[in-house]
Scaffold this active site. Structure first.
Site, PDB file in Angstrom:
ATOM      1  N   TYR A   1       0.871  -1.188   0.000  1.00  0.00           N
ATOM      2  CA  TYR A   1       0.000   0.000   0.000  1.00  0.00           C
ATOM      3  C   TYR A   1       0.902   1.231   0.000  1.00  0.00           C
ATOM      4  O   TYR A   1       1.469   1.603   1.035  1.00  0.00           O
ATOM      5  CB  TYR A   1      -0.919  -0.048   1.224  1.00  0.00           C
ATOM      6  CG  TYR A   1      -1.931   1.073   1.343  1.00  0.00           C
ATOM      7  CD1 TYR A   1      -2.176   1.987   0.324  1.00  0.00           C
ATOM      8  CD2 TYR A   1      -2.686   1.201   2.508  1.00  0.00           C
ATOM      9  CE1 TYR A   1      -3.118   3.003   0.459  1.00  0.00           C
ATOM     10  CE2 TYR A   1      -3.631   2.212   2.657  1.00  0.00           C
ATOM     11  CZ  TYR A   1      -3.834   3.112   1.629  1.00  0.00           C
ATOM     12  OH  TYR A   1      -4.762   4.117   1.782  1.00  0.00           O
TER      13      TYR A   1
ATOM     14  N   LYS B   1      -0.820  -1.119  -4.461  1.00  0.00           N
ATOM     15  CA  LYS B   1      -1.915  -0.151  -4.531  1.00  0.00           C
ATOM     16  C   LYS B   1      -1.240   1.208  -4.592  1.00  0.00           C
ATOM     17  O   LYS B   1      -0.617   1.651  -3.619  1.00  0.00           O
ATOM     18  CB  LYS B   1      -2.811  -0.281  -3.299  1.00  0.00           C
ATOM     19  CG  LYS B   1      -3.817   0.836  -3.097  1.00  0.00           C
ATOM     20  CD  LYS B   1      -4.810   0.393  -2.035  1.00  0.00           C
ATOM     21  CE  LYS B   1      -5.534   1.416  -1.221  1.00  0.00           C
ATOM     22  NZ  LYS B   1      -5.714   2.738  -1.692  1.00  0.00           N
TER      23      LYS B   1
HETATM   24  O1  MN9 Z   1      -8.192   4.077  -1.035  1.00  0.00           O
HETATM   25  C1  MN9 Z   1      -8.499   6.356  -1.107  1.00  0.00           C
HETATM   26  N1  MN9 Z   1      -7.569   7.054  -0.308  1.00  0.00           N
HETATM   27  C2  MN9 Z   1      -7.888   7.568   0.888  1.00  0.00           C
HETATM   28  C3  MN9 Z   1      -7.909   5.089  -1.558  1.00  0.00           C
HETATM   29  O2  MN9 Z   1      -9.006   7.559   1.338  1.00  0.00           O
HETATM   30  C4  MN9 Z   1      -6.771   8.165   1.685  1.00  0.00           C
HETATM   31  C5  MN9 Z   1      -8.986   7.124  -2.341  1.00  0.00           C
HETATM   32  O3  MN9 Z   1     -10.066   6.385  -2.827  1.00  0.00           O
HETATM   33  C6  MN9 Z   1      -9.398   8.553  -2.047  1.00  0.00           C
HETATM   34  O4  MN9 Z   1     -10.210   8.601  -0.902  1.00  0.00           O
HETATM   35  C7  MN9 Z   1     -10.181   9.184  -3.201  1.00  0.00           C
HETATM   36  C8  MN9 Z   1     -10.536  10.647  -2.921  1.00  0.00           C
HETATM   37  O5  MN9 Z   1      -9.386  11.437  -2.936  1.00  0.00           O
HETATM   38  O6  MN9 Z   1      -9.459   9.070  -4.365  1.00  0.00           O
END
Ligand code: MN9
Length: 294
Positions: free
Chosen positions: A138, A166
């Protein structure tokens, strides 16, 4: 042993808490069902940032992993994020979720202290040694402060259990270099608002928080871009990014949860230190939901 090839559209699963901050089991089940039945995701990423994982005790993490697996059964692929600054906890969780039947582990790069690359590599090797399962790194430098170069990824991949990343970063040069260097590794896009360019560069899938609500559009972008229909992909990305901009301006996880409540899902509240919902925020979140979904 060969592990299951991962890919496609995965929601980063939200966690439903009650107003006191306790995990709401029934709410978590409803979130899983909504993702599978309505958003039609290919998989769930459980215990990530979106699940407010870093605010939870070990027992709470285990409970959520168990509920998600019990509800999803084998209907979708499941990745468990087990990374933690407490490496003993990560090892324990890696074993736990592997016994539950999760298709893959994932672990955030260790953060807060400025760990050396050798320390980061040892962290992944220690966690993967604990269980017969694959690992998706991650990578989220904007929250962890940890960057990994292509050469360093190559060094991590000496461990064959590490099968993917990821990639939650806006560095498309690095994404392209990664794709070219490691065509067989599973690459997930992590920023929902940049899914189209990431797909053009050849990611195998995407993992996102906003897919809990907007999963259908996410798949449209992914499929259109993969088939070369950039015009359609861009049209849907534009609508998606209007939605994401509105959500981010109103508070990411809370707004997604209130949207889901509008959709009839008991997505509950966030856990402290995340704040409560103000009346204004609730009103705005409902408006956002109805602007983009019926
Ligand atoms: O899992 C998510 N990251 C976080 C990935 O929440 C820190 C993204 O889906 C973001 O929330 C999304 C909005 O910026 O891209």
């Amino acid at each position: 042993m060969a592990y299951k090839k991962l890919g496609g559209i995965y929601s980063a699963l939200l966690t439903s808490f009650d107003q006191e901050g306790k995990v709401n089991e029934n709410g978590v089940r409803q979130l899983v069902r909504h993702n599978i039945d309505v958003c039609k995701v290919d998989g769930l990423y459980v215990g990530g940032s979106t699940g407010e994982n870093f605010l939870l005790s070990t027992d709470e993490k285990k409970k959520i992993f168990e509920i998600a697996k019990d509800e999803a059964k084998d209907q979708v692929q499941l990745i468990a994020q087990v990374g933690s600054l407490n490496i003993n906890e990560s090892v324990e969780l890696a074993k736990y979720v592997t016994d539950l039947g999760y298709d893959s582990l994932s672990a955030v790069t260790p953060f807060y202290y400025k760990f050396s690359f050798d320390e980061i590599k040892d962290y992944y090797n220690t966690i993967t040694a604990a269980a017969d399962n694959q690992m998706v790194v991650y990578f989220i430098p904007f929250l962890t402060g940890v960057n990994i170069s292509v050469d360093q990824f190559k060094s991590l991949f000496e461990n064959e259990k590490i099968t993917g990343v990821k990639f939650t970063a806006g560095d498309f040069f690095l994404l392209e270099r990664f794709r070219k260097a490691f065509p067989d590794k599973t690459l997930f896009a992590g920023f929902d608002e940049m899914m189209l360019p990431a797909t053009v560069l050849g990611v195998d899938g995407a993992i996102g928080s906003t897919f809990n609500v907007n999963g259908v559009r996410a798949r449209q972008i992914f499929e259109a871009a993969r088939s070369g229909d950039i015009k359609t992909a861009l049209e849907v990305q534009h609508v998606t990014n209007d939605f994401i901009s509105d959500v981010l301006a109103n508070g990411l996880y809370g707004t997604l949860k209130i949207c889901l409540q509008e959709a009839g899902v008991d997505a509950g509240y966030c856990r402290k230190p995340m704040g409560p919902y103000s009346e204004e925020m609730i009103t705005r979140a409902k408006e956002i939901y109805h602007k983009y979904f019926n």
